[in-house]
Design an enzyme around this catalytic site. Structure first.
Site, mmCIF file in Angstrom:
data_model
loop_
_atom_site.group_PDB
_atom_site.id
_atom_site.type_symbol
_atom_site.label_atom_id
_atom_site.label_comp_id
_atom_site.label_asym_id
_atom_site.label_seq_id
_atom_site.Cartn_x
_atom_site.Cartn_y
_atom_site.Cartn_z
ATOM 1 N N GLN A 253 13.736 -31.981 35.875
ATOM 2 C CA GLN A 253 13.860 -32.312 34.459
ATOM 3 C C GLN A 253 15.299 -32.134 34.004
ATOM 4 O O GLN A 253 15.914 -31.101 34.249
ATOM 5 C CB GLN A 253 12.967 -31.445 33.571
ATOM 6 C CG GLN A 253 12.997 -31.972 32.130
ATOM 7 C CD GLN A 253 12.334 -31.088 31.102
ATOM 8 O OE1 GLN A 253 12.791 -29.988 30.841
ATOM 9 N NE2 GLN A 253 11.263 -31.581 30.496
ATOM 10 N N HIS B 258 3.493 -32.606 24.574
ATOM 11 C CA HIS B 258 3.264 -31.289 23.984
ATOM 12 C C HIS B 258 2.651 -31.535 22.608
ATOM 13 O O HIS B 258 3.298 -32.122 21.742
ATOM 14 C CB HIS B 258 4.577 -30.520 23.851
ATOM 15 C CG HIS B 258 4.398 -29.120 23.359
ATOM 16 N ND1 HIS B 258 4.985 -28.039 23.978
ATOM 17 C CD2 HIS B 258 3.695 -28.604 22.322
ATOM 18 C CE1 HIS B 258 4.655 -26.935 23.330
ATOM 19 N NE2 HIS B 258 3.868 -27.264 22.315
ATOM 20 N N ALA C 28 2.536 -23.998 30.642
ATOM 21 C CA ALA C 28 3.811 -23.291 30.491
ATOM 22 C C ALA C 28 3.568 -21.791 30.409
ATOM 23 O O ALA C 28 3.575 -21.087 31.419
ATOM 24 C CB ALA C 28 4.557 -23.801 29.266
ATOM 25 N N ARG C 29 3.313 -21.278 29.206
ATOM 26 C CA ARG C 29 3.280 -19.823 29.016
ATOM 27 C C ARG C 29 2.165 -19.135 29.797
ATOM 28 O O ARG C 29 2.361 -18.027 30.317
ATOM 29 C CB ARG C 29 3.169 -19.499 27.524
ATOM 30 C CG ARG C 29 4.486 -19.757 26.773
ATOM 31 C CD ARG C 29 4.334 -19.596 25.272
ATOM 32 N NE ARG C 29 3.305 -20.479 24.766
ATOM 33 C CZ ARG C 29 2.271 -20.074 24.009
ATOM 34 N NH1 ARG C 29 2.155 -18.826 23.667
ATOM 35 N NH2 ARG C 29 1.369 -20.943 23.593
ATOM 36 N N PRO D 249 8.048 -27.468 32.709
ATOM 37 C CA PRO D 249 9.453 -27.033 32.748
ATOM 38 C C PRO D 249 9.682 -25.923 31.728
ATOM 39 O O PRO D 249 9.332 -26.072 30.559
ATOM 40 C CB PRO D 249 10.220 -28.304 32.365
ATOM 41 C CG PRO D 249 9.256 -29.129 31.582
ATOM 42 C CD PRO D 249 7.902 -28.825 32.147
ATOM 43 N N MET D 250 10.252 -24.810 32.177
ATOM 44 C CA MET D 250 10.529 -23.680 31.284
ATOM 45 C C MET D 250 11.901 -23.109 31.594
ATOM 46 O O MET D 250 12.179 -22.739 32.741
ATOM 47 C CB MET D 250 9.475 -22.583 31.443
ATOM 48 C CG MET D 250 8.095 -22.952 30.920
ATOM 49 S SD MET D 250 6.912 -21.601 31.191
ATOM 50 C CE MET D 250 6.519 -21.859 32.933
ATOM 51 N N VAL D 251 12.754 -23.062 30.597
ATOM 52 C CA VAL D 251 14.101 -22.525 30.771
ATOM 53 C C VAL D 251 14.019 -21.075 31.240
ATOM 54 O O VAL D 251 13.244 -20.276 30.702
ATOM 55 C CB VAL D 251 14.900 -22.622 29.453
ATOM 56 C CG1 VAL D 251 16.239 -21.910 29.577
ATOM 57 C CG2 VAL D 251 15.121 -24.090 29.083
ATOM 58 N N ASN E 168 -0.087 -30.918 27.276
ATOM 59 C CA ASN E 168 0.671 -29.666 27.316
ATOM 60 C C ASN E 168 0.560 -28.969 25.964
ATOM 61 O O ASN E 168 0.423 -29.622 24.933
ATOM 62 C CB ASN E 168 2.133 -29.975 27.650
ATOM 63 C CG ASN E 168 3.025 -28.755 27.634
ATOM 64 O OD1 ASN E 168 4.063 -28.730 26.976
ATOM 65 N ND2 ASN E 168 2.647 -27.712 28.352
ATOM 66 N N CYS F 2 12.078 -30.588 23.649
ATOM 67 C CA CYS F 2 12.590 -29.247 23.338
ATOM 68 C C CYS F 2 13.161 -29.217 21.924
ATOM 69 O O CYS F 2 14.070 -29.991 21.595
ATOM 70 C CB CYS F 2 13.666 -28.837 24.330
ATOM 71 S SG CYS F 2 14.345 -27.184 24.018
#
Length: 488
Positions: free
Chosen positions: A86, A182, A241-242, A17-19, A213, A115
């Protein structure tokens, strides 16, 4: 309630999940390149509870639309059995309400507990939940018992390995399907090394799947590195993610696709699913990275619409073609809907194809005012307006009832106010009553107002008390307060 095959979290490659990144186009692109599961960006429970679920027939999507008409979450059949929703929440009942709202359109529900950003932690959500194990247990237990879809959560680690393992063991007892870890503390950032040893200790301490993660900086440069990271953490699955944000084809077993092709594939989904240009621009900038200072990068930075973005990537023709296809589909559906409306329409409703154009009327004068004045003069009850909004295009239609007869325009309008004015026009024209247009000549409502103004001036010149005229004027305005002049 629809029950699908439960999502498996072992041996999977997962989009994290990434904003601002995990919107529908990016999720679909990740699936195309080989991702097994995709998580949407974190969406806050309170915002979601304000949303209405809308079937978008043009895009063939399910939209969760806020009161301001903004689409907060959009999904489609292609990802329904592989997308995890999420949410950010610090309240068990709110979390359950949101989960019930979306559960038939997604494959699983996740609670963000990792987060570290202020917008999440300031409301006791995200990483702030880690300091309240009782609340964590309450939220997860409520969800597991309350919905039919698998529940997961995503956490960060504590300074102490023992404390982290103890929390995860407590989380496991709630009955969740998997936990994403994470491998950084909440104060650490991507430049800090990921703590594979802590993720490994968690993986060995619990029986539920652990999703590793945080490896983009230290481990994951290409697809083969996913297995390296998984082995280093002894995890069941890997969440990216990135590395996926920079190039979603990192999920491709055969290796990376050229970045130009990746961005064009992404833009195709953007057009297909009407993604907002600011979000599109942000994601493309993340892909370009060091190329942002090139000519293409500067053009992208300057783009102010989806069309301009397409032109930057030599997809102007594709934009025109796709836009034309969607417009034709919309028109076809509108025609079909209108035909169905006409067939189901109350035959006693008097219809006429009219629209209200403010420019055709004097300032502050509207058909609704004229209709109200006529009803008072004829001693009829005040007009009653019933307005509905069509889910397909969110346009409005209003039916006005006057003297036990109903009137409406066959044309749908962009606002409730415009639809009501159009209905009033149909009524007035059917009755043969003036509607106040400039072309009708002398306007008695304007003259009435002028006389009222003149009486006020005379009273003022003679030093009379202004309370009575002011009160009468207030009554006139109050009587027509539901007759708003629409904003054009």
């Amino acid at each position: 309630m629809t029950v699908n095959t439960p999502l498996c979290f072992r041996g999977k490659k997962i989009l994290a999940p990434m904003v601002r990144v995990g919107t529908l186009p990016m999720r679909l692109l990740a699936l195309d390149y080989g991702a097994d599961i995709v998580y949407c960006e974190e969406l806050i429970d309170i915002k979601m509870l304000q949303c209405k679920r809308v079937i978008n027939k043009v895009l063939e999507t399910v939209d969760f639309v806020a009161p301001n008409e903004r689409v907060v979450f959009r999904t489609c059949e292609r990802e329904r059995e592989r997308v995890v929703f999420q949410m950010g929440s610090a309240d068990a009942e709110r979390a359950l309400a949101v989960a019930k709202l979306v559960e038939n359109d997604v494959a699983g529900i996740d609670i963000n507990m990792g987060c570290p950003k202020e917008y999440s932690t300031k409301a006791s959500m995200g990483a702030a939940l880690l300091s309240d194990p009782d609340k964590i247990e309450s939220i997860l237990t409520t969800l597991v018992k309350g919905i039919c879809k698998p529940v997961t959560c995503k956490i960060r680690i504590f300074p102490s390995v023992e404390d982290t393992v103890n929390l995860v063991k407590r989380i496991e007892k709630t009955g969740i399907a998997a936990i994403a870890v994470h491998g950084r503390k909440k104060e650490e950032r991507p430049q800090h090394p990921v703590h594979c040893d802590v993720i490994k200790a968690i993986s060995e301490a619990v029986s539920i799947p652990v999703i590793a993660n945080g490896g983009s900086h230290d481990f994951i440069k290409e697809y083969a590195d996913l297995e390296t990271f998984q082995k280093a953490t002894a995890a069941s699955s890997v969440m990216i993610a990135r590395a996926a944000m920079w190039n979603p084809s990192v999920f491709r077993k055969e290796g990376f696709c050229p970045l130009k092709d990746v961005m064009q594939d992404y833009i195709k989904y953007v057009l297909r699913y009407d993604n907002h240009y600011t979000n599109t621009k942000y994601c493309l900038c993340q892909m370009l990275r060091e190329q942002l200072e090139t000519t293409q990068g500067k053009k992208l930075h300057a783009a102010q619409s989806t069309q301009e973005i397409c032109e930057v990537f030599e997809m102007g023709d594709f934009y025109e073609e796709t836009t034309a296809i969607l417009e034709a589909k919309k028109t076809s559906l509108e025609t079909k809907t209108q035909d169905e409306d006409d067939q189901m329409e109350d035959p006693d409703v008097i219809k006429m194809a009219v629209r209200f154009d403010k420019r055709e009327y004097p300032p502050q004068i509207t058909p609704k005012m004229y209709l109200l004045e006529w009803c008072r003069k004829e001693k009829h009850p005040q007009p009653v307006y019933e307005t509905i909004q069509r889910p397909l295009d969110r346009l409005f239609c209003s039916v006005v009832t006057v003297a036990e007869r109903k009137y409406r325009s066959t044309l749908w309008d962009k606002s409730k106010k415009l639809a009501e004015q159009a209905a009033a026009i149909v009524c007035l024209r059917t009755l043969g009553v003036p509607e106040g247009k400039l072309c009708e000549g002398e306007n008695h409502l304007i003259n009435k107002r002028k006389r009222g103004d003149q009486e006020c001036l005379i009273s003022r010149d003679h030093g009379e008390n202004l309370a009575e005229p002011s009160h009468k004027k207030a009554n006139f305005i109050e009587g027509t307060s539901d007759v708003n002049v629409p904003e054009m």
